[in-house]
Design an enzyme around this catalytic site. Structure first.
Site, PDB file in Angstrom:
ATOM      1  N   GLY A  28       0.840  -1.197   0.000  1.00 21.73           N
ATOM      2  CA  GLY A  28       0.000   0.000   0.000  1.00 21.73           C
ATOM      3  C   GLY A  28       0.874   1.246   0.000  1.00 21.73           C
ATOM      4  N   GLY A  61       4.020   0.644   2.274  1.00 19.92           N
ATOM      5  CA  GLY A  61       4.910  -0.400   1.771  1.00 19.92           C
ATOM      6  C   GLY A  61       5.552  -0.043   0.446  1.00 19.92           C
ATOM      7  N   HIS A 113     -17.005   4.857  10.681  1.00 19.71           N
ATOM      8  CA  HIS A 113     -17.335   5.947   9.767  1.00 19.71           C
ATOM      9  C   HIS A 113     -18.847   6.044   9.640  1.00 19.71           C
ATOM     10  CE1 HIS A 113     -17.302   8.511   6.290  1.00 19.71           C
ATOM     11  NE2 HIS A 113     -15.994   8.622   6.377  1.00 19.71           N
ATOM     12  N   SER A 117     -18.512   9.328   0.688  1.00 17.59           N
ATOM     13  CA  SER A 117     -17.722  10.428   1.221  1.00 17.59           C
ATOM     14  C   SER A 117     -18.483  11.205   2.282  1.00 17.59           C
ATOM     15  CB  SER A 117     -17.329  11.376   0.098  1.00 17.59           C
ATOM     16  OG  SER A 117     -16.775  12.533   0.660  1.00 17.59           O
ATOM     17  N   ARG A 131     -16.801  12.163  13.226  1.00 19.33           N
ATOM     18  CA  ARG A 131     -17.194  10.804  12.856  1.00 19.33           C
ATOM     19  C   ARG A 131     -17.719   9.971  14.015  1.00 19.33           C
ATOM     20  NH1 ARG A 131     -12.181   9.146   8.795  1.00 19.33           N
ATOM     21  NH2 ARG A 131     -12.831  10.523   7.117  1.00 19.33           N
ATOM     22  N   HIS A 151     -14.005   1.404   9.755  1.00 17.73           N
ATOM     23  CA  HIS A 151     -13.360   2.046   8.628  1.00 17.73           C
ATOM     24  C   HIS A 151     -11.840   2.026   8.735  1.00 17.73           C
ATOM     25  CE1 HIS A 151     -12.632   4.936   5.564  1.00 17.73           C
ATOM     26  NE2 HIS A 151     -12.206   5.856   6.376  1.00 17.73           N
ATOM     27  N   ARG A 176      -8.621   8.938  14.336  1.00 16.62           N
ATOM     28  CA  ARG A 176      -7.858   9.532  13.243  1.00 16.62           C
ATOM     29  C   ARG A 176      -8.680  10.609  12.540  1.00 16.62           C
ATOM     30  NH1 ARG A 176      -7.892   9.016   7.992  1.00 16.62           N
ATOM     31  NH2 ARG A 176      -9.193   7.148   7.935  1.00 16.62           N
TER      32      ARG A 176
END
Lengths: 252, 233, 637
Positions: free
Chosen positions: C42, C45, C266, C284, C331, C402, C436
């Site tokens: 990802g 990485g 989320h 979104s 969130r 999420h 986050r």
């Protein structure tokens, strides 16, 4: 009481790359129209496992149409033929009770079958390795705003950059041509100022690799564009044809 | 430049460029043909003019031959590669999405046209008596021009040649295929050469179809007129 | 176990620069002698593998997907934060740092977060140079938007596909190195265990997913960038293949697992439609800019058509509870409000687990064309999945797992307590605390891979004189045998249930008992029920086929087996953390429905050490010391 649709699936089964494959018929019962196509396969597979039979192998990962893993030809059309939709986003309400559905892997000599519906698309990776990048080392990049990029160019580059590398273009093309995929990457970088220094060698190297992988050529049938889940257009192929001609004439 | 003959894209350029050249020839040829409607004098004078300079005539002929040769070579080569790229097809041979009939049959239409061209050359250029089904040597059709010099009587040759229904029908079918071929070929040519963009593509595609239609009508006008008796000896 | 965070001394703003100077270097000629294994392709990485190879190290990169380009970073939609202050709206490194610390509910390590904010600036430059087509203004400058409730516009984006474009940038850099022969790529290869020799991580054992072959790879260091553990909940917005195996195996080999209970939910996902559901789709968060969240005031109205319910009978839950932030509440808060309404029986949709997100008012005010311009792709996606037209009826949404903030414990150098084992991106625990912020995951992955690990790994090589073992070393043989034996064991059960069915049951337990709201009782229930389910798994799972070819059922079973152990660790961590913070909400610790932190007792990182099969793991703590910021209460009322 079972509700939902009853479907007949005709699925390509092939043990591994070396074995000879054949079609097998399965019944999918009580299919909920709210399922995605791959969820329908999940349920069929759970049923097969229950009966101790080998489930149907197919690639999938994100299941939201962006990773490009899923790759089945559904009733002769890659991803099933709904506009701008990957197989994982295709929902069963597109089908009717009693339908017979054929499910096949991508067919191309450059995409050898690994098992059942799973194919090896590493040819795409090798094409990118041949030139689908801007050669910048980490660090030392100029400020993001140091080079102005016209919005129109950036939007066109983004249109091309959206390619998810699923290979549906190859699967749809009667020539198994990878031109749409390759041209999307060539266009993406060729349209941006950052991509200019390597523009000629990029297109020459990527096309050479594309040919070496055994993909066919473009006869402008437009099938690739029609099935592309990200609606990448034939304009990109034209752009790449132009870039290649220029690079060739320059003798690079 | 090695790439021109070895890469798929290079071969497509050859195909497109020779296609463009041959398209130009097809247009000129049609304009020449239509002079038959201006009468015997006009078309015979035009035919004589074309044949008057052996140097130009043979340059043109060799040029055309090379173009046809390269066009066919690249087509056959690419088709073989394309076949190899998709050795196994899909169940029940579904029609590829969005692909027009013309685009899917380019090789077939092209090869039939090539066969027709051979016949057409034997018929009207080499003038082989055996193929015209009239029982007359077209090479011996002559008439005098205004100054009294002897020249080929192309006018009579056309009328005699097309009076044979089988020949006319074959001609019309071949021209039909040629125009089908062009309806895809003209726009594809722009694509292969990288001369396409969003704004022009729809116009190009329509123009290609329009041009193909005009050519078809222009070409079949002559045999139709002959068969209907509108053009007489 | 000693958890030494190795935070450099000196003022916060100068720590990283000072540290970079203090780090030892490896001479250019020696770099190629060091081999590095990078697991996962990802953002973290790929960027790490590419950058290490550019520096001259010999790199091997592994991913389970058929191509490194398909890693799940690709699915991130919103954007990436960068403290560029291009908008002249008062942003700065300091502000991004503060927002991230506060967003994480004061449970992140100050020095790491500050470095992240500093590095964010270079990431944007790097990505632009790679040809990432970030949105532009007409003048040609980069465009920004405000995201996730931030008060400044610092988010860079590429339509709704920012993750994809950033990953393709990192993938192109990686591909370049593969083409140059400096990185050897192993796609369709899954790491099944870590090999530790003399206390140092020195290799991995992998299974080739196509041939089934189990093999060993030795290296001078192992980098795990294997993502989060969201699918422990079965349904999540993660990819089907996302798993905890790599990090959990490392945990069992001695790496500490930190804060597993920090999971992010989320709020705007498409609700579950049935048992067949394999994943949840995120839409979104920007939808909440124009959509109003509501449920019927009365239970009886829930089955009625929404248009037939008059305004007076609707409960606009977020607007009522959080008047100042309304529908834009963060969130975790928005998610819990939806859950509460559904738990009261006022949920909508066939399952009863859904709330309306209504655009009728916005369509009236702005016109349908304006809404179409803003959200057309999202409305289309919603219609593809649900078959409903959200221009005509309200969307139905429900929260879904999420992102996971917890992960393997790492020090300031991103090295775990096992020397030679580095952990990047979502797989580590370091930067997001208990929650986050939007558009920060992409930033962290790339910061770790492009700009942090390449410095710190050299220091490890230069200061540790540990030789690289050969793959025929006894330890490799032993681990290979363990891995093969485990595979054989799973294959031999031939029970009655598909692995997916166990996964679904585990997910249900995790979601009900350890999801958006957790209590002592529910967590204790999990600690009892999960081991029972695990026991049943090892008796009754049915994996068809063999281990010697592509066997997706076997892959799934191996991952589910690890989740069945990990779920217990997560629940245990949640039970032990007797406070509420960020994504961890304990019903016993709340103040008017909000998180109530306990800074006196829990201002620390909890890192768990494996003690052996069947034994309870040991909890270690690393105190969180705030030199710069003052801990305050998050309030969005």
């Amino acid at each position: 009481m079972e509700k939902g649709m009853n479907l007949t699936l005709i699925v390509w089964r092939q043990k591994d790359a070396k074995s000879k494959g054949s079609f097998a018929t399965y019944a999918a019962r009580a299919v909920n129209p709210d399922m995605s196509f791959l969820e329908m396969l999940d349920v069929v597979n759970d049923d097969l496992i229950q009966r101790g039979e080998e489930p149907i192998a197919f690639d999938s990962d994100c299941r939201e149409g962006i990773c490009g893993s899923c790759s089945c030809v559904i009733n002769g059309v890659p991803h099933g033929g709904q506009k701008a939709t990957t197989a994982c986003q295709l929902h069963m309400r597109m089908f009717k009770d009693g339908d017979t559905i054929t499910i096949e892997p991508w067919r191309a000599s450059a995409f050898p079958i690994v098992k059942d519906l799973v194919v090896d698309r590493s040819a795409f990776d090798r094409i990118i390795q041949a030139g689908g990048f801007v050669s910048v080392r980490t660090g030392g990049a100029p400020d993001g705003n140091a080079i102005l990029v016209p919005k129109e160019d950036c939007d066109l580059a983004m249109d091309a950059a959206q390619c998810i590398g699923c290979g549906a273009c190859v699967a749809a093309c009667k020539n198994a041509s990878a031109m749409l995929f390759v041209s999307a990457k060539v266009s993406h970088l060729g349209l941006l100022p950052q991509g200019q220094p390597e523009r000629d060698r990029r297109v020459l190297n990527m096309v050479a690799q594309m040919d070496a992988e055994g993909f066919g050529s473009c006869t402008v049938t437009g099938s690739c564009e029609a099935v592309c889940p990200k609606e990448i257009t034939l304009d990109n192929i034209s752009r790449m044809n132009g870039d290649y001609a220029v690079a060739m004439v320059k003798g690079k | 430049m090695n790439n021109l003959f070895h890469s798929t894209l290079g071969k497509k350029y050859i195909m497109a460029l020779t296609g463009a050249g041959l398209f130009g020839f097809v247009v000129m040829h049609m304009l020449g043909n239509l002079q038959v409607f201006l009468g015997q004098e006009a078309i015979n004078r035009y035919a004589h003019f074309l044949q008057s300079s052996k140097e130009l005539l043979w340059s043109a002929r060799i040029g055309l031959l090379v173009m046809v040769g390269l066009h066919v070579w690249s087509a056959v080569k690419l088709s073989a590669e394309n076949k190899a790229a998709r050795p196994v097809g899909y169940l029940n041979n579904p029609t590829p999405a969005a692909a027009s009939y013309a685009s899917r049959t380019m090789l077939m239409s092209g090869l039939i046209i090539a066969a027709f061209i051979v016949y057409h050359l034997l018929h009207f250029t080499v003038k082989v008596e055996a193929v015209n089904l009239v029982g007359l040597d077209f090479g011996k059709l002559h008439e005098q021009d205004l100054t009294g010099r002897l020249r080929a009587d192309v006018y009579r040759m056309i009328i005699l040649g097309f009076k044979v229904p089988v020949v006319s029908v074959f001609y019309m079918i071949a021209v039909g295929l040629l125009c089908l071929h062009l309806s895809h070929g003209i726009s594809a040519m722009f694509q292969s050469l990288g001369l396409r963009n969003k704004a022009w593509w729809p116009v190009l595609q329509q123009s290609a179809k329009g041009a193909a239609l005009v050519l078809f009508l222009g070409y079949i006008a002559v045999p139709v007129a002959v068969l209907l008796g509108l053009l007489k000896e | 176990m000693k958890l030494d965070s190795k935070i450099p001394s000196g003022p916060l703003g100068q720590k990283w620069d000072k540290h970079k100077f203090d780090l030892k270097l490896v001479s250019p000629a020696n770099k190629r002698k060091f081999e590095v294994i990078v697991v996962g392709s990802g953002l973290a990485g790929s960027s790490a593998a590419a950058t290490l190879a550019e520096l001259g190290y010999s790199v091997k990169s592994f991913c389970y997907q058929d191509s490194p380009r398909r890693a799940h970073s690709i699915a991130a939609q919103g954007g990436i934060n960068g403290a560029k202050n291009y908008q002249n709206d008062g942003d700065s490194v300091q502000r991004l740092f503060y927002d991230t610390i506060k967003g994480g509910d004061f449970r992140a390590r100050e020095a790491n977060v500050h470095r992240l904010a500093q590095t964010s600036v270079s990431i944007i430059d790097q990505c632009v140079a790679q040809g990432v087509p970030f949105a532009r203004e007409y003048g040609g400058l980069l465009d920004n938007r405000s995201f996730g409730g931030a008060q400044v516009s610092r988010t860079f984006y590429a339509r709704g596909q920012t993750g994809q474009q950033l990953l393709l940038g990192a993938y192109s850099a990686l591909s370049r190195q593969i083409g140059l022969g400096t990185v050897k790529m192993y796609p369709r290869t899954e790491m099944l265990d870590l090999v530790v020799v003399d206390g140092h991580a020195k290799g991995i054992v992998v299974r080739d997913l196509v041939t089934g072959e189990v093999s060993s790879h030795a290296a001078d260091a192992v980098v795990l960038a294997t993502g989060g553990y969201g699918p422990v909940f079965y349904l999540s917005t993660n990819a089907i293949g996302c798993n905890v195996t790599a990090t959990f195996r490392a945990f069992k080999k001695g790496a500490a697992f930190a804060n597993p209970c920090y999971t992010q939910i989320h709020p705007t996902c498409i609700p579950v439609s049935g048992d067949h559901q394999s994943k949840l789709t995120l839409m979104s968060e920007s939808l909440r800019n124009d959509g109003r969240v509501w449920v019927p005031k009365r239970k009886e109205d829930c089955s009625k058509s929404p248009s037939s319910i008059p305004d007076a009978d609707r409960d606009y839950i977020l607007e009522r509870k959080y008047p100042s932030f309304g529908n834009l509440a963060p969130r975790d808060i928005a998610s819990r409000a939806a859950k509460e309404a559904c738990d009261e029986g006022r949920g909508v949709g066939p399952s009863g687990y859904g709330v309306y997100l209504d655009f009728a008012e916005a369509i009236n005010r702005l016109g349908a064309s304006k809404i179409r311009e803003r959200y057309n792709n999202l409305f289309d996606m919603y219609e593809r999945i649900t078959g409903e037209n959200a221009y005509q009826q309200p969307m139905r949404i429900y929260p879904a797992v999420h992102y996971t903030m917890g992960g393997l414990w790492v020090d300031y150098n991103l090295m775990s307590n096992l020397p030679g084992l580095f952990v990047l991106g979502e797989a580590n625990f370091s930067d997001h605390g208990a929650n986050r912020l939007g558009a920060s995951a992409l930033m962290q992955g790339l910061a770790d891979g492009y700009f942090i690990l390449p410095y710190t790994i050299g220091h490890y090589f230069a200061s540790s004189k540990q030789a690289r073992p050969k793959v025929d070393h006894a330890e490799f043989r032993k681990v290979e045998e363990e891995v093969s034996a485990r595979t054989q064991r799973i294959l031999a059960i031939k029970g009655k249930k598909a692995p997916r069915s166990f996964h679904r049951e585990l997910g249900k337990l995790m979601w009900e008992n350890c999801g958006m709201a957790r209590s002592k009782q529910s967590l204790e229930a999990n600690l009892k029920l999960i081991p029972e389910l695990r026991e049943e798994f090892w008796k009754n799972v049915n994996v068809t086929g063999e281990g010697s070819d592509l066997n997706q059922t076997l892959e799934r079973a191996g991952r589910v087996a690890d989740f069945l152990e990990f779920g217990e660790l997560l629940s245990l961590d949640a039970l032990t953390r007797e406070e509420s913070c960020g994504g961890h909400f304990r019903v016993e610790h709340q103040e008017e429905g909000e998180c109530k932190r306990d800074d006196a007792n829990f201002a620390h990182v909890a890192a768990w050490e494996f003690q052996g099969e069947g034994k309870a793991p040991l909890r270690h703590t690393e105190p969180l010391v705030y030199e710069e910021v003052h801990m305050s209460t998050r309030s969005y009322k």
